[in-house]
Design a protein around this motif. Sequence first.
Motif, PDB file in Angstrom:
ATOM      1  N   ALA A 100      -7.026   1.398   8.581  1.00 32.41           N
ATOM      2  CA  ALA A 100      -5.877   2.310   8.629  1.00 32.41           C
ATOM      3  C   ALA A 100      -5.046   2.252   7.352  1.00 32.41           C
ATOM      4  O   ALA A 100      -4.570   3.277   6.870  1.00 32.41           O
ATOM      5  N   GLY A 101      -4.870   1.056   6.777  1.00 32.88           N
ATOM      6  CA  GLY A 101      -4.066   0.926   5.569  1.00 32.88           C
ATOM      7  C   GLY A 101      -4.665   1.676   4.393  1.00 32.88           C
ATOM      8  O   GLY A 101      -3.942   2.303   3.601  1.00 32.88           O
ATOM      9  N   TYR A 102      -5.974   1.613   4.272  1.00 33.08           N
ATOM     10  CA  TYR A 102      -6.661   2.319   3.189  1.00 33.08           C
ATOM     11  C   TYR A 102      -6.514   3.826   3.365  1.00 33.08           C
ATOM     12  O   TYR A 102      -6.224   4.558   2.409  1.00 33.08           O
ATOM     13  N   LYS A 103      -6.690   4.294   4.598  1.00 31.94           N
ATOM     14  CA  LYS A 103      -6.541   5.725   4.868  1.00 31.94           C
ATOM     15  C   LYS A 103      -5.111   6.189   4.610  1.00 31.94           C
ATOM     16  O   LYS A 103      -4.886   7.270   4.052  1.00 31.94           O
ATOM     17  N   ALA A 104      -4.134   5.368   5.017  1.00 32.24           N
ATOM     18  CA  ALA A 104      -2.726   5.718   4.790  1.00 32.24           C
ATOM     19  C   ALA A 104      -2.427   5.812   3.296  1.00 32.24           C
ATOM     20  O   ALA A 104      -1.658   6.687   2.866  1.00 32.24           O
ATOM     21  N   SER A 105      -3.036   4.944   2.497  1.00 33.58           N
ATOM     22  CA  SER A 105      -2.829   4.987   1.047  1.00 33.58           C
ATOM     23  C   SER A 105      -3.342   6.288   0.459  1.00 33.58           C
ATOM     24  O   SER A 105      -2.720   6.868  -0.446  1.00 33.58           O
ATOM     25  N   ILE A 106      -4.471   6.768   0.960  1.00 36.26           N
ATOM     26  CA  ILE A 106      -5.023   8.038   0.485  1.00 36.26           C
ATOM     27  C   ILE A 106      -4.089   9.189   0.838  1.00 36.26           C
ATOM     28  O   ILE A 106      -3.798  10.064   0.007  1.00 36.26           O
ATOM     29  N   ILE A 107      -3.599   9.190   2.073  1.00 42.87           N
ATOM     30  CA  ILE A 107      -2.726  10.283   2.528  1.00 42.87           C
ATOM     31  C   ILE A 107      -1.413  10.283   1.746  1.00 42.87           C
ATOM     32  O   ILE A 107      -0.944  11.342   1.288  1.00 42.87           O
ATOM     33  N   VAL A 108      -0.806   9.110   1.563  1.00 45.58           N
ATOM     34  CA  VAL A 108       0.447   9.019   0.809  1.00 45.58           C
ATOM     35  C   VAL A 108       0.226   9.409  -0.650  1.00 45.58           C
ATOM     36  O   VAL A 108       1.052  10.116  -1.253  1.00 45.58           O
ATOM     37  N   SER A 109      -0.882   8.975  -1.237  1.00 46.20           N
ATOM     38  CA  SER A 109      -1.188   9.338  -2.622  1.00 46.20           C
ATOM     39  C   SER A 109      -1.362  10.841  -2.760  1.00 46.20           C
ATOM     40  O   SER A 109      -0.879  11.448  -3.727  1.00 46.20           O
ATOM     41  N   GLY A 110      -2.060  11.464  -1.799  1.00 42.43           N
ATOM     42  CA  GLY A 110      -2.228  12.910  -1.830  1.00 42.43           C
ATOM     43  C   GLY A 110      -0.897  13.627  -1.758  1.00 42.43           C
ATOM     44  O   GLY A 110      -0.663  14.616  -2.473  1.00 42.43           O
ATOM     45  N   PHE A 111      -0.005  13.127  -0.894  1.00 36.41           N
ATOM     46  CA  PHE A 111       1.335  13.708  -0.756  1.00 36.41           C
ATOM     47  C   PHE A 111       2.105  13.618  -2.075  1.00 36.41           C
ATOM     48  O   PHE A 111       2.681  14.620  -2.553  1.00 36.41           O
TER      49      PHE A 111
END
Length: 305
Positions: A100-111
């Motif tokens: 989940a942490g890795y996925k959250a990093s991708i989503i936040v980076s995209g934002f």
Amino acid sequence: MAWSFFRIGGLSVVAVYAENNKRGSSMGLYNGIYRTGSLVGMLIGGLLVPIIGLSTVSIAFGLLSLLGLPLMLNSNINQDGETPEKKDRMAEEKPFIGKAGYKASIIVSGFLIAMLYQGIVTSTLSSLIEHFYGERISIWNVVVSVTLLSGIIQAVRWTWEPFLGRTVGHWSDGARGRLPIFIVSLISAGFIFGMVSIRLPLGLWIAVTLLVMAGATILSTILDTIALDTAKTANVVSFLTIYSISQDVGAALGPAISYILIQLEAGFTFLYWGGSIILLILAAIWTVLAKRLNTFIKKEIYESY
């Protein structure tokens, strides 16, 4: 909303059909094609609207988009229709990227990247040029407007997208992987982004701005590909939907933040050097993630013996 659906559908198709060792170049090509469409649409629209009117041009583009329906219906796109041979084994090979942490990093980076480049840069470029150089600018004894110069700079970016995006994507498909290139790109973009808010000689300022635009192409291509890699460890469409929405929200929030900050005396400085700090923080976060991923893989190899 329509654009969001287009974006989700396009990312999903690339995720499902791109070969595992060519996902980066496929993502770069896809991004380049739709950016080229933006350029062609802008040029054709700019030429035809004064001649036949906005309503006629809009209806014509709307009817043209309907040509996609028979193509879509005949494409037989089905996420669950992949053969066992084509299934990506990344979930088993690198379970860390499914966390989940890795996925959250991708989503936040995209934002954040969408907020900085699609939101802030796009919405303030004309105002920034006017702030430094006035409403009318002389280039090689030719006087151009702020709007024209801003449009030319952004059109240059759309022109190189198919070539630069695919090249960077191809590099990321190599043995070194995507994360090292992504981290170096974040660091480079972090140092360059803030320089746009410095009053430089016009030619040098345009060169710096083009480097910022190149950073946008590189970062968006690699991050989109990382998102595709991660989506293959879960439900492709659901993860890419969240990722795409985060980008849309970031792109929408960028102009709102920009118009608030540029009212301040040093608003452009706060805006762009603040963006530099955000990019450097993202570089630090992804450096930690890359080390953890490397450690995780080494641990899995050790335990397998």
